[in-house]
Design a protein around this motif. Structure first.
Motif, PDB file in Angstrom:
ATOM      1  N   LYS A 539       0.761  -1.195   0.021  1.00  0.00           N
ATOM      2  CA  LYS A 539       0.055  -0.134   0.172  1.00  0.00           C
ATOM      3  C   LYS A 539       0.729   1.399   0.134  1.00  0.00           C
ATOM      4  CE  LYS A 539      -3.817   2.236   2.493  1.00  0.00           C
ATOM      5  NZ  LYS A 539      -4.784   2.150   3.579  1.00  0.00           N
ATOM      6  N   GLU A 540       1.769   1.270   1.052  1.00  0.00           N
ATOM      7  CA  GLU A 540       2.997   2.358   1.007  1.00  0.00           C
ATOM      8  C   GLU A 540       3.729   2.715  -0.353  1.00  0.00           C
ATOM      9  OE1 GLU A 540       5.430   1.687   3.826  1.00  0.00           O
ATOM     10  OE2 GLU A 540       4.017   2.229   5.650  1.00  0.00           O
ATOM     11  N   LYS A 541       3.988   1.680  -1.032  1.00  0.00           N
ATOM     12  CA  LYS A 541       4.478   1.723  -2.295  1.00  0.00           C
ATOM     13  C   LYS A 541       3.729   2.081  -3.393  1.00  0.00           C
ATOM     14  CE  LYS A 541       7.542  -1.225  -5.533  1.00  0.00           C
ATOM     15  NZ  LYS A 541       6.590  -0.886  -6.818  1.00  0.00           N
ATOM     16  N   ARG A 542       2.188   1.726  -3.256  1.00  0.00           N
ATOM     17  CA  ARG A 542       1.358   2.140  -4.458  1.00  0.00           C
ATOM     18  C   ARG A 542       1.103   3.493  -4.333  1.00  0.00           C
ATOM     19  NH1 ARG A 542      -4.203   1.832  -4.107  1.00  0.00           N
ATOM     20  NH2 ARG A 542      -4.360   0.815  -2.412  1.00  0.00           N
ATOM     21  N   PHE A 543       0.846   4.224  -3.095  1.00  0.00           N
ATOM     22  CA  PHE A 543       0.608   5.501  -3.119  1.00  0.00           C
ATOM     23  C   PHE A 543       1.875   6.283  -3.326  1.00  0.00           C
ATOM     24  CE2 PHE A 543      -3.015   4.106  -0.252  1.00  0.00           C
ATOM     25  CZ  PHE A 543      -3.948   4.804  -1.173  1.00  0.00           C
ATOM     26  N   LYS A 544       2.989   5.751  -3.308  1.00  0.00           N
ATOM     27  CA  LYS A 544       4.364   6.565  -3.428  1.00  0.00           C
ATOM     28  C   LYS A 544       4.412   6.377  -4.916  1.00  0.00           C
ATOM     29  CE  LYS A 544       9.348   6.242  -2.713  1.00  0.00           C
ATOM     30  NZ  LYS A 544      10.589   5.496  -2.245  1.00  0.00           N
ATOM     31  N   ASP A 545       3.856   5.464  -5.595  1.00  0.00           N
ATOM     32  CA  ASP A 545       3.754   5.405  -6.844  1.00  0.00           C
ATOM     33  C   ASP A 545       2.955   6.304  -7.768  1.00  0.00           C
ATOM     34  OD1 ASP A 545       6.127   3.865  -7.103  1.00  0.00           O
ATOM     35  OD2 ASP A 545       4.677   1.993  -7.398  1.00  0.00           O
ATOM     36  N   GLY A 546       2.001   7.096  -6.821  1.00  0.00           N
ATOM     37  CA  GLY A 546       1.132   7.972  -7.525  1.00  0.00           C
ATOM     38  C   GLY A 546      -0.414   7.675  -7.380  1.00  0.00           C
ATOM     39  N   ALA A 547      -0.865   6.520  -6.389  1.00  0.00           N
ATOM     40  CA  ALA A 547      -2.257   6.357  -6.337  1.00  0.00           C
ATOM     41  C   ALA A 547      -3.055   7.392  -5.522  1.00  0.00           C
ATOM     42  CB  ALA A 547      -2.358   4.829  -5.544  1.00  0.00           C
ATOM     43  N   LEU A 548      -4.299   7.394  -5.589  1.00  0.00           N
ATOM     44  CA  LEU A 548      -5.180   8.238  -4.864  1.00  0.00           C
ATOM     45  C   LEU A 548      -6.204   7.505  -4.008  1.00  0.00           C
ATOM     46  CD1 LEU A 548      -6.611  11.026  -4.363  1.00  0.00           C
ATOM     47  CD2 LEU A 548      -7.665  10.781  -6.449  1.00  0.00           C
ATOM     48  N   SER A 549      -6.351   8.069  -2.783  1.00  0.00           N
ATOM     49  CA  SER A 549      -7.687   7.204  -2.103  1.00  0.00           C
ATOM     50  C   SER A 549      -8.561   8.345  -1.598  1.00  0.00           C
ATOM     51  CB  SER A 549      -6.796   6.639  -0.973  1.00  0.00           C
ATOM     52  OG  SER A 549      -7.929   6.168  -0.095  1.00  0.00           O
ATOM     53  N   LEU A 550      -9.738   8.317  -1.927  1.00  0.00           N
ATOM     54  CA  LEU A 550     -10.860   9.190  -1.428  1.00  0.00           C
ATOM     55  C   LEU A 550     -11.691   8.423  -0.332  1.00  0.00           C
ATOM     56  CD1 LEU A 550     -11.893  11.141  -4.656  1.00  0.00           C
ATOM     57  CD2 LEU A 550     -10.130  11.682  -2.863  1.00  0.00           C
ATOM     58  N   GLU A 551     -11.318   8.060   0.699  1.00  0.00           N
ATOM     59  CA  GLU A 551     -11.701   7.211   1.627  1.00  0.00           C
ATOM     60  C   GLU A 551     -12.751   8.101   2.331  1.00  0.00           C
ATOM     61  OE1 GLU A 551     -12.476   3.280   3.018  1.00  0.00           O
ATOM     62  OE2 GLU A 551     -10.873   4.014   1.478  1.00  0.00           O
ATOM     63  N   ILE A 552     -13.909   7.835   2.571  1.00  0.00           N
ATOM     64  CA  ILE A 552     -15.091   8.486   3.067  1.00  0.00           C
ATOM     65  C   ILE A 552     -15.984   7.433   3.983  1.00  0.00           C
ATOM     66  CG2 ILE A 552     -17.032  10.115   3.005  1.00  0.00           C
ATOM     67  CD1 ILE A 552     -16.209  10.993   0.405  1.00  0.00           C
ATOM     68  N   PRO A 553     -16.125   7.919   5.309  1.00  0.00           N
ATOM     69  CA  PRO A 553     -16.992   6.905   5.965  1.00  0.00           C
ATOM     70  C   PRO A 553     -18.459   6.654   5.288  1.00  0.00           C
ATOM     71  CG  PRO A 553     -16.037   8.264   7.486  1.00  0.00           C
ATOM     72  CD  PRO A 553     -15.545   8.827   5.915  1.00  0.00           C
ATOM     73  N   LYS A 554     -18.911   5.438   5.590  1.00  0.00           N
ATOM     74  CA  LYS A 554     -20.110   5.179   4.770  1.00  0.00           C
ATOM     75  C   LYS A 554     -21.179   4.844   5.805  1.00  0.00           C
ATOM     76  CE  LYS A 554     -18.712   4.362   0.816  1.00  0.00           C
ATOM     77  NZ  LYS A 554     -17.301   5.497   0.347  1.00  0.00           N
ATOM     78  N   THR A 555     -22.536   5.289   5.429  1.00  0.00           N
ATOM     79  CA  THR A 555     -23.555   5.107   6.408  1.00  0.00           C
ATOM     80  C   THR A 555     -24.109   3.651   6.530  1.00  0.00           C
ATOM     81  OG1 THR A 555     -24.390   7.535   5.883  1.00  0.00           O
ATOM     82  CG2 THR A 555     -25.941   5.902   6.970  1.00  0.00           C
TER      83      THR A 555
END
Length: 962
Positions: A539-555
């Motif tokens: 996961k760290e490598k993936r975000f270092k390579d430019g990935a984007l996460s828009l994690e939002i809590p769900k109802t």
């Protein structure tokens, strides 16, 4: 009645005539018009937008005349208007730094910009017409299934095949240059025109292009399933005779052959419609004759029949009646109907394709597969899951290397091409989830049994195994068909307890799942811990390579024993969720890479376009106003910016959730596509959020049809590779040359696979495993996109339904909200507890004054109950204050206790002020608001038996100073 089609009237054309298809075709080739999907603004139906591939800003189609009878989802031909007609982009300030632009027809060459989705969607939808089954549910006509029309049957005989074969063969398929539908000259003309449009938009960023619809190329399937309410009272009581003499009204009804009843759609994106009385079903006619006013409470579905140039609204016929609008069953039936989701049982011919139970793996399969039954393999799924299509394993090798395996149920072994089960799976395309149950893509007899990697049972699988070091680098990999046996069924909660250290060998209890085989809990716990360690690195490598996460809590809704929601909570994902996700992402990426190497023109891939530029600019401006730095140059930079903002707002999680919600607005939907339909792999094949050049879906074949196609393509690739390896072994009996895996290995030499022998092997394998050709696969991709979007609409609609039920039980729900947007007429708010956005309109309210200070973006609301206001030119009053604010008396707020998180059995807040929300204090007038101000609001249910379902929001105020 708001229409002009009345008998005896001289007909006047209200709309321009649509162009003929021949004229549209010529105009597309010349670059005079674009082809696009027509999308309507749900808040303002006179605004619609058309996206053109390669153009960063959507074209605005404003006004009913410009929309020219197009409805939501239609594929239309639009003509871009001259620059002088372009409108100001919302949220921008006109700049004077650009010189004036004259109307010199710079955009005369604008045409279709390789709109793959539109082109392929047309091909598929033509074969997926909606019909009504005996239960009144619309679903695609099964006899028109076209994916397998051009495949080989199981006995090797060729099925129905047009001149352009639907399967891959060695005579015409294996030229590595992708074939396109238009010539290079035509493509260059299209690109030039699109480039002109992009240049104009770039030069004038404050301007939005406008256009008009000149033709409807393909009518949306939703025209056949529009849900709404009949306005019976309006029809009955508009007649003096009906009010005075009901018997006379009945006679009038029976003799009126040109009478119409108005329908109000539940979806605001669709226009009102007129329903000819003579076309109504007998059941409705009888109730009309009896003047049954409860008909207004019934949800019905209609089909648009015609919308001629003389009509200001379309004419439609009733095709189904669901029941009372306030009942859950009626609402769910309507949701499924309007999204063409088939909830009927699987047909007998499909069920006949499933092997009889008990079933054992044939002995010959052990000869062709790698036996992994002695590997510690287990599943990690939601606690309520009944089908298990993915399992994990890990072995620790010397030198801190881990051998990680992802094992996916080999569904394609059972779901064979051109069988009734395959037809049914492709038509449904995806499982649909309704919160408390699901509508499966495959029969539960199969998906929960033979096709599921259930613990303790020998199962067939497709496996991808990697050797990974502690730096997250893949050192080697193996892909192939296997036999596995899961030893354990872990829930996400179990896996999380292992990661947290609260579940270990010493703390085992009766709540732990059963183990199968010779493995111990120590084996399972160690494996989960190792997998977690590797997943963190990946996961760290993936975000270092430019990935984007828009994690939002769900109802997440909490249901009582009767299935009624009594509360909701916000829930985020845990480390165990991310553990599984990382390895599924890696498996999907690996599968995409392999099938694209083997079949560069016939790989089913998934792409995620870059965000909409205009929306991204709005988000940047929003953050800038709050003093927050945002870099949107790449997905990776955007992710890093959001992480910095998360740290800055660590003490204001609600504001960060607001920003994350805002960040999702510019994002476009990911879609399936055929690699042969898109030539520019560098720009158009990639996945923006994952920051990878190739991606597909491989890991969920029990609930997604594209995964089955990918499995078949991968099986053909493996077979072709084995054939090549056998030939190389025969040519190198003395060991003079080492052989390698030409497709599934880490390295790839394109020139090596262009030889005749390898291409012939690929062709033979493709025919055996029924790999669709480019044209056919594009249609499959388009249909899967449409079905996936429909399933998303179903989920959104059911979420809204259960939230409506929750609020109906509470009557009024008090909460704090953050102001997302302000203006002179309405505000947009975000309610964090329910993770929803709503609008509050305060213009033209009795006794309420709204002062909007644009320079400082400040709103001042004041209430003077004794002041009476009237609209200019009319005696009608302004809307009452109760529609905008729930005003409570301070004398009724003495004994309040909090019920914001209590069950539905608690007393509800009422208008009189008997609120139980002690932690939600009402605001006072005058109310001064800025962007991101916190304001108390009262949420309440709207509609049901008397109209479309909605969640209403009002300001929660006290009358102390009034």
């Amino acid at each position: 009645m708001a229409h002009n089609q009345v008998e005896g009237y001289a007909q006047r054309k209200l709309f321009a005539a649509h162009w003929s298809m021949e004229a549209v075709t010529v105009a597309l080739e010349k670059g005079d018009v674009f082809q696009s999907i027509f999308r309507v603004n749900a808040y303002n139906r006179i605004e619609a937008y058309c996206k053109i591939d390669g153009v960063p800003v959507d074209v605005l189609i404003s006004g009913f005349h410009s929309q020219n009878r197009a409805v939501e989802g239609d594929i239309v031909a639009i003509k871009v208007e001259p620059f002088s007609s372009w409108t100001k982009m919302k949220g921008t300030i006109e700049s004077s730094r650009h010189p004036a632009v004259e109307d010199n027809n710079l955009l005369a060459g604008v045409s279709e910009s390789n709109n793959d989705n539109c082109r392929r969607k047309k091909k598929t939808d033509a074969s997926m017409e909606c019909v009504c089954n005996t239960n009144g549910k619309p679903f695609p006509e099964k006899s028109l299934h076209n994916v397998n029309d051009n495949f080989h049957g199981q006995n090797g005989q060729e099925l129905i095949r047009p001149a352009s074969s639907g399967y891959i063969d060695g005579n015409n398929q294996f030229e590595l240059d992708h074939s396109m539908a238009c010539s290079s000259g035509e493509r260059r003309e299209v690109e030039t025109v699109a480039e002109k449009l992009c240049t104009m938009i770039s030069s004038y960023p404050s301007k939005r292009p406008t256009g008009r619809v000149v033709a409807i190329i393909e009518r949306s399937a939703r025209r056949k399933a529009i849900v709404g309410f009949l306005r019976i009272k309006q029809w009955l009581f508009s007649r003096e005779s009906c009010r005075k003499d009901m018997k006379k009204a009945k006679l009038l009804l029976l003799s009126s052959k040109r009478e119409y009843i108005q329908l109000i759609p539940t979806d605001p994106k669709y226009p009102k419609m007129m329903i000819p009385v003579k076309s109504l079903p007998n059941s409705i006619m009888k109730r009309l004759e009896d003047c049954d006013l409860t008909l207004e409470m019934e949800l019905v579905a209609v089909q648009i029949i015609e919308w001629n140039e003389e009509y200001d609204i379309p004419c439609a016929h009733v095709v189904h009646i669901f029941g009372r609008g306030g009942e859950v069953e009626s609402q769910i039936a309507a949701i499924l109907f309007q999204n063409a989701v088939d909830s009927s049982d699987f047909p007998p011919e499909a069920m006949a394709c499933i092997p009889h139970v008990p079933w054992r793996i044939p002995e010959e399969e052990f000869q062709h597969r790698r036996d992994l039954r002695n590997l510690c393999t287990f599943t990690i799924d939601p606690a309520t899951a009944s089908d298990f299509d993915d399992a994990l394993s890990v072995e620790r090798l010397p030198n801190d290397i881990y051998r990680v395996g992802v094992h996916i149920a080999d569904v394609s072994y059972f779901v064979l091409p051109d069988t009734a089960l395959d037809v049914e799976a492709q038509i449904r395309s995806t499982s649909v989830y309704l919160l408390q149950h699901k509508l499966p893509m495959l029969p539960p007899l199969f998906s929960d049994n033979l096709g599921s990697l259930s613990p303790g049972l020998e199962r067939l699988a497709f496996s991808i195994i990697w050797d990974i070091n502690l730096g997250g680098e893949v050192l080697d990999r193996w892909i192939g068909r296997t036999v596995v046996q899961s030893c354990c069924k872990l829930s996400y909660e179990h896996a999380q307890d292992i990661i947290d250290g609260t579940l270990n060998v010493e703390s085992l209890n009766d709540g732990c799942p059963q183990l199968h085989g010779h493995f111990t809990w120590s084996d399972v716990i160690t494996s989960v811990q190792n997998l977690h360690e590797i997943s963190v690195v990946l996961k760290e490598k993936r975000f270092k390579d430019g990935a984007l996460s828009l994690e939002i809590p769900k109802t997440v809704f909490l249901f009582d024993e009767d299935g009624i929601p009594y509360d909701s909570v916000l829930s985020g994902r845990t480390k165990s969720n991310f553990l599984v996700e990382e390895f599924m992402l890696l498996a999907n990426r690996t599968a995409a890479e392999v099938i694209t190497r083997a079949y560069p023109s016939s790989a089913l891939l998934r792409r995620h376009p870059e965000p909409k530029l205009s929306k991204l600019r709005e988000f940047e401006a929003f953050c800038s106003k709050q003093g927050l730095q945002l870099d949107t140059s790449t997905s990776g930079q955007l992710h890093q910016s959001l992480e910095c903002i998360r740290h800055e707002l660590k003490n204001d999680s609600v504001l960060f959730h607001v920003l994350m919600s805002y960040a999702t607005r510019p994002m476009q939907l990911a879609t399936y596509f055929c690699s042969g339909d898109v030539t520019d792999a560098g720009n158009d094949w990639g996945h923006y959020a994952l920051a990878v050049p190739l991606y597909t879906h491989f890991t969920s074949p029990l609930r997604r049809y594209p995964d089955i196609i990918v499995h078949r393509t991968l099986a053909a690739t493996l077979e072709a590779e084995d054939m090549c390896l056998q030939q190389i072994r025969m040519l190198n009996l003395n060991g003079e040359k080492l052989f390698k895996r030409c497709f599934t290995g880490l390295s790839f030499n394109k020139e090596e696979v262009e030889t005749f022998d390898i291409q012939k092997a690929l062709s033979d394998a493709a025919m055996k495993h029924a790999v669709p050709c480019t044209e056919l696969l594009g249609g499959v991709a388009a249909h899967c996109n449409e079905r996936k979007l429909a399933s998303r609409h179903v989920k959104d609609a059911t979420d809204k339904l259960y939230m409506w039920l929750l609020l109906r039980n509470k009557e009024v729900f008090l909460s704090e909200a953050r102001v997302l947007g302000l203006g002179p007429k309405f505000m947009s708010i975000y309610v964090a507890k329910l993770a929803i956005e709503r609008r509050i309109y305060y213009d033209e309210v009795e006794g309420l004054t709204a002062e909007w200070l644009e320079v400082t973006s400040t709103l001042v609301l004041n209430f003077h109950p004794n002041n009476r206001s009237h609209r200019r030119g009319t005696a009608s009053k302004f809307k009452p204050i109760e529609e905008v604010a729930m005003i409570t008396s301070p004398y009724n707020m003495v004994s309040e206790t909090d019920i914001s998180g209590d069950s539905g059995n608690s007393d509800s807040a009422t208008e009189s002020g008997s609120s139980k929300h002690a932690d939600i204090e009402p605001a006072v007038f005058p109310l001064v608001l800025h962007l991101l101000s916190t304001v108390p609001v009262a949420l309440h249910p709207i509609g049901g038996d008397d109209g479309p379902l909605d969640i209403g929001a009002r300001l929660y105020m006290t009358s102390y100073f009034c």
